[in-house]
Design a protein around this motif. Structure first.
Motif, PDB file in Angstrom:
ATOM      1  N   UNK A   1      53.844-105.265  17.050  1.00 47.70           N
ATOM      2  CA  UNK A   1      53.504-105.626  15.677  1.00 47.70           C
ATOM      3  C   UNK A   1      54.567-105.097  14.720  1.00 47.70           C
ATOM      4  N   UNK A   2      54.997-105.950  13.797  1.00 42.96           N
ATOM      5  CA  UNK A   2      55.965-105.587  12.764  1.00 42.96           C
ATOM      6  C   UNK A   2      55.362-105.880  11.391  1.00 42.96           C
ATOM      7  N   UNK A   3      55.487-104.926  10.488  1.00 41.48           N
ATOM      8  CA  UNK A   3      54.972-105.069   9.128  1.00 41.48           C
ATOM      9  C   UNK A   3      56.098-104.739   8.154  1.00 41.48           C
ATOM     10  N   UNK A   4      56.523-105.732   7.369  1.00 37.53           N
ATOM     11  CA  UNK A   4      57.638-105.557   6.444  1.00 37.53           C
ATOM     12  C   UNK A   4      57.185-105.420   4.983  1.00 37.53           C
ATOM     13  N   UNK A   5      55.894-105.235   4.769  1.00 41.25           N
ATOM     14  CA  UNK A   5      55.402-105.128   3.397  1.00 41.25           C
ATOM     15  C   UNK A   5      55.959-103.902   2.678  1.00 41.25           C
ATOM     16  N   UNK A   6      56.111-102.808   3.398  1.00 42.71           N
ATOM     17  CA  UNK A   6      56.598-101.592   2.736  1.00 42.71           C
ATOM     18  C   UNK A   6      58.055-101.710   2.322  1.00 42.71           C
ATOM     19  N   UNK A   7      58.801-102.632   2.898  1.00 42.20           N
ATOM     20  CA  UNK A   7      60.197-102.808   2.516  1.00 42.20           C
ATOM     21  C   UNK A   7      60.351-103.653   1.239  1.00 42.20           C
ATOM     22  N   UNK A   8      59.245-104.263   0.779  1.00 38.51           N
ATOM     23  CA  UNK A   8      59.301-105.125  -0.403  1.00 38.51           C
ATOM     24  C   UNK A   8      59.260-104.325  -1.708  1.00 38.51           C
ATOM     25  N   UNK A   9      58.950-103.056  -1.612  1.00 35.13           N
ATOM     26  CA  UNK A   9      58.800-102.249  -2.824  1.00 35.13           C
ATOM     27  C   UNK A   9      60.149-102.064  -3.530  1.00 35.13           C
ATOM     28  N   UNK A  10      60.053-101.624  -4.793  1.00 29.01           N
ATOM     29  CA  UNK A  10      61.236-101.352  -5.630  1.00 29.01           C
ATOM     30  C   UNK A  10      62.051-102.628  -5.881  1.00 29.01           C
ATOM     31  N   UNK A  11      61.396-103.789  -5.869  1.00 35.25           N
ATOM     32  CA  UNK A  11      62.089-105.027  -6.178  1.00 35.25           C
ATOM     33  C   UNK A  11      63.016-105.540  -5.099  1.00 35.25           C
ATOM     34  N   UNK A  12      62.830-105.112  -3.863  1.00 35.43           N
ATOM     35  CA  UNK A  12      63.740-105.505  -2.782  1.00 35.43           C
ATOM     36  C   UNK A  12      63.165-106.635  -1.938  1.00 35.43           C
ATOM     37  N   UNK A  13      62.365-107.501  -2.532  1.00 36.50           N
ATOM     38  CA  UNK A  13      61.711-108.544  -1.759  1.00 36.50           C
ATOM     39  C   UNK A  13      62.719-109.511  -1.149  1.00 36.50           C
ATOM     40  N   UNK A  14      63.783-109.830  -1.866  1.00 37.55           N
ATOM     41  CA  UNK A  14      64.786-110.747  -1.325  1.00 37.55           C
ATOM     42  C   UNK A  14      65.468-110.136  -0.108  1.00 37.55           C
ATOM     43  N   UNK A  15      65.897-108.890  -0.224  1.00 35.46           N
ATOM     44  CA  UNK A  15      66.569-108.230   0.896  1.00 35.46           C
ATOM     45  C   UNK A  15      65.619-108.040   2.061  1.00 35.46           C
ATOM     46  N   UNK A  16      64.359-107.675   1.780  1.00 37.83           N
ATOM     47  CA  UNK A  16      63.377-107.467   2.847  1.00 37.83           C
ATOM     48  C   UNK A  16      63.078-108.772   3.577  1.00 37.83           C
ATOM     49  N   UNK A  17      63.061-109.900   2.832  1.00 38.45           N
ATOM     50  CA  UNK A  17      62.779-111.181   3.488  1.00 38.45           C
ATOM     51  C   UNK A  17      63.886-111.550   4.469  1.00 38.45           C
ATOM     52  N   UNK A  18      65.131-111.251   4.136  1.00 37.88           N
ATOM     53  CA  UNK A  18      66.234-111.546   5.057  1.00 37.88           C
ATOM     54  C   UNK A  18      66.160-110.652   6.304  1.00 37.88           C
ATOM     55  N   UNK A  19      65.822-109.385   6.109  1.00 37.93           N
ATOM     56  CA  UNK A  19      65.693-108.498   7.271  1.00 37.93           C
ATOM     57  C   UNK A  19      64.535-108.945   8.156  1.00 37.93           C
ATOM     58  N   UNK A  20      63.439-109.369   7.515  1.00 36.63           N
ATOM     59  CA  UNK A  20      62.285-109.864   8.276  1.00 36.63           C
ATOM     60  C   UNK A  20      62.675-111.090   9.100  1.00 36.63           C
ATOM     61  N   UNK A  21      63.384-112.038   8.490  1.00 37.90           N
ATOM     62  CA  UNK A  21      63.793-113.236   9.218  1.00 37.90           C
ATOM     63  C   UNK A  21      64.787-112.904  10.337  1.00 37.90           C
ATOM     64  N   UNK A  22      65.606-111.865  10.124  1.00 33.53           N
ATOM     65  CA  UNK A  22      66.548-111.457  11.173  1.00 33.53           C
ATOM     66  C   UNK A  22      65.794-110.965  12.405  1.00 33.53           C
ATOM     67  N   UNK A  23      64.755-110.149  12.195  1.00 29.00           N
ATOM     68  CA  UNK A  23      63.960-109.664  13.326  1.00 29.00           C
ATOM     69  C   UNK A  23      63.278-110.837  14.029  1.00 29.00           C
ATOM     70  N   UNK A  24      62.728-111.768  13.256  1.00 26.36           N
ATOM     71  CA  UNK A  24      62.014-112.891  13.863  1.00 26.36           C
ATOM     72  C   UNK A  24      62.972-113.770  14.673  1.00 26.36           C
ATOM     73  N   UNK A  25      64.171-113.987  14.161  1.00 22.56           N
ATOM     74  CA  UNK A  25      65.112-114.861  14.863  1.00 22.56           C
ATOM     75  C   UNK A  25      65.680-114.207  16.113  1.00 22.56           C
ATOM     76  N   UNK A  26      65.659-112.884  16.200  1.00 24.27           N
ATOM     77  CA  UNK A  26      66.215-112.184  17.361  1.00 24.27           C
ATOM     78  C   UNK A  26      65.183-111.936  18.451  1.00 24.27           C
ATOM     79  N   UNK A  27      63.972-112.479  18.276  1.00 23.44           N
ATOM     80  CA  UNK A  27      62.914-112.189  19.251  1.00 23.44           C
ATOM     81  C   UNK A  27      63.225-112.745  20.632  1.00 23.44           C
ATOM     82  N   UNK A  28      64.104-113.772  20.701  1.00 25.12           N
ATOM     83  CA  UNK A  28      64.496-114.330  21.999  1.00 25.12           C
ATOM     84  C   UNK A  28      65.823-113.754  22.494  1.00 25.12           C
TER      85      UNK A  28
END
Length: 565
Positions: A54-81
């Motif tokens: 399980x991965x939870x990226x909600x805590x990385x969205x704080x301090x206005x970093x939602x754009x950066x956190x979304x890219x990191x989240x998508x990077x983890x999802x794309x590397x699952x294979x």
């Protein structure tokens, strides 16, 4: 083909053959698809080796970093294979978490970084400088600067995530983004060697396992929790085979195969990182007359322990996930939200079980502190123990499955203290035998008994005196004076006169006095051969009354060179 040849051919086809890699184009296209976005801020990745993560990226969205956190989240999802679950967890722990701490540091200094396009070469350089000042917050190095290897891991994991974005979302990445070439060179030289447990610590672990095995098999004492039963057998298998934790976690219920020889079994494991299969021949039953190769009471039979383990976890197979039913280490969660759920063991659960095992037996190391119990040290412990018993590095290499004996000797098999002592004794006797030479009524010991008259007169007049006796030629390259007095006892220029016995035995007595302050193994290796040579080879060449007088004088009134402080 003969009957034996057919048996080995079937064994080769069934056991030794490597598994094929899945290189289907569909998998590659699925992993690199540009529209492959994460389903949400929280998601679960199914890893064939680690189970559901399980991965939870909600805590990385704080301090206005939602754009950066979304890219990191998508990077983890794309590397699952592309990466196994353990690697993805490491990218989050060492790559993302440390970088987010650095961003918090910048925000406190009034320089917020909230978007992926703000990350450029200059920011990465500042991140490397910040890592140099970062202190470790856990483990034995807590409060100390991060190690060279840890800093490299933090940077390389972040680089992997950014390279993923550069490949799949190039429009969102800064044009100024580039990476420094090898900021941490020669990292392998800075990684400490895996230390094996000392013989005393090894015996302590074995004794604790014996107590638990009696409890499990005979029902003596308090009943152990199911997880402790599993970790006890995992420790037994690790001590007997030297396999890594990951190989043990992935043991299959059919890992024990038939062997062409009676009384033997083939124990088969998969080394995933090397994409190879390793087969080890083990005893199937304890032979009363065969004690060769037994370290202690554990294990009397590796095959017996593994069969007991499979029988112990058999009731949980039907309730396990279909992907995990072939595994040997299955555990039914006893409490909390997942009570009754059958799961496979992972490194986190094993780490918690090892901590409970150590606390339950109050295991202590040689210094009296809590023993740090881990599988990373059990592998070199098994290698050192096998080398101590066989003195055959190639046999240890085959047992560990290494491609080269150099790897085994350099990183795993420690030389036993008695091996170093025996080696020192052999080297000691490789030098020429000391002979006795009479010169003008003086008894002298030289390496070969041959010496020019000029040197004899020089020695008799007190020239070339050392802190122990005398030297024929103390000069070395560049007119330097040799100051390695401990090497005198192996040097062909070493000479002893009757006049030197007081100084020699003063040195002898000083060695015995300092013995209680020195590690016993180090003392036996460094000073033991010197004391033995003085007693067995030098003293008998002089009159016994002269030797006794020199010994008495050394004890009562030591020579100024070796007088105690």
């Amino acid at each position: 083909m003969t009957g034996i040849s057919k048996i080995f051919a079937r064994l080769y086809a069934m056991v030794i053959r490597r598994s094929k890699l899945d290189r289907r184009v569909s998998k590659i296209l699925e992993a690199t698809a540009g529209a492959d976005h994460a389903p949400g801020w929280s998601f679960t990745i199914q890893c064939p080796h680690e189970g559901d993560l399980a991965f939870d990226f909600n805590r990385y969205r704080q301090c206005g970093r939602e754009d950066l956190a979304s890219h990191m989240r998508d990077a983890f999802w794309s590397m699952r294979h592309e990466r196994v679950g353990r690697s993805l967890l490491s990218y989050q722990t060492h790559g993302l978490n440390y970088f987010w701490e650095f961003l918090d540091h910048l925000k406190a200094a009034g320089e917020p970084v909230t978007r992926l396009e703000q990350i450029d070469r200059d920011l990465l350089g500042r991140y490397l400088a910040w890592l140099d000042m970062r202190l470790s917050t856990r483990g034995p190095s807590r409060g100390q600067p991060l190690s060279f290897a840890a800093k490299r891991v933090c940077f390389m994991h972040l680089k992997t995530l950014l390279m993923n974005r550069l490949r799949l979302a190039p429009g969102s990445v800064s044009r100024e983004l580039s990476f420094p070439y090898n900021p941490y060179p020669h990292t392998n030289r800075h990684i400490p060697r895996r230390e094996s447990y000392s013989p005393t610590e090894h015996k302590v672990i074995i004794a604790a396992l014996n107590r638990d095995l009696r409890t499990i098999r005979e029902g003596a004492g308090e009943i152990l929790p199911e997880l402790q039963v599993l970790v006890v057998h995992m420790l037994v298998l690790a001590l007997a085979t030297g396999w890594n934790l990951q190989s043990l976690l992935e043991l299959r219920r059919d890992s024990l195969r038939d062997h062409p020889n009676p009384g033997r079994k083939l124990f088969v494991i998969t080394k995933r990182r090397a994409n190879a299969i390793q087969a080890m021949s083990v005893r199937d039953e304890a032979s009363p007359g065969n004690s060769v190769g037994r370290m202690t009471e554990v294990p009397p039979s590796v095959a017996d322990h593994f069969r007991f383990l499979c029988d112990f976890t058999a009731p949980a197979v039907a309730d396990a996930d279909e992907r995990d039913r072939g595994l040997a280490f299955l555990w039914r969660v006893p409490k909390r939200a997942n009570k009754g759920l059958v799961v496979r063991l992972n490194t986190t659960r094993v780490s918690n079980a090892l901590r409970d095992f150590r606390q339950r037996h109050d295991l202590r190391d040689d210094r009296g502190g809590a023993l740090r119990l881990g599988f990373a040290r059990l592998r070199p412990t098994m290698a050192s123990e096998l080398y101590r018993r066989t003195r055959d590095i190639r046999q240890v290499q085959r047992a560990l499955g290494h491609a080269s004996p150099h790897t085994t000797a350099q990183h795993y098999a420690d030389k036993a203290p008695e091996a170093e002592r025996d080696h020192a004794i052999v080297l000691d006797h490789m030098f020429k035998v000391l002979t006795r030479l009479e010169v003008d009524g003086k008894a002298m010991i030289a390496a070969d008994g041959k010496m020019p008259d000029s040197e004899v007169r020089n020695l008799l007049s007190g020239g070339y005196n050392t802190g122990i006796a005398r030297c024929r030629n103390p000069f070395r390259d560049g007119d330097a004076i040799c100051q390695k007095y401990l090497m005198c006892f192996r040097c062909p220029n070493f000479c002893v006169f009757e006049d030197d016995l007081w100084r020699l035995f003063s040195f002898y007595e000083r060695l015995l006095t300092e013995r209680v302050k020195i590690n016993p193994a180090h003392w036996m290796k460094t000073y033991g051969p010197i004391v033995r040579r003085i007693d067995a080879e030098i003293a008998p060449l002089f009159p016994s009354e002269k030797v006794e007088a020199a010994r008495r004088q050394a004890r009562d009134r030591p020579h100024p060179a070796w007088k105690g402080i």
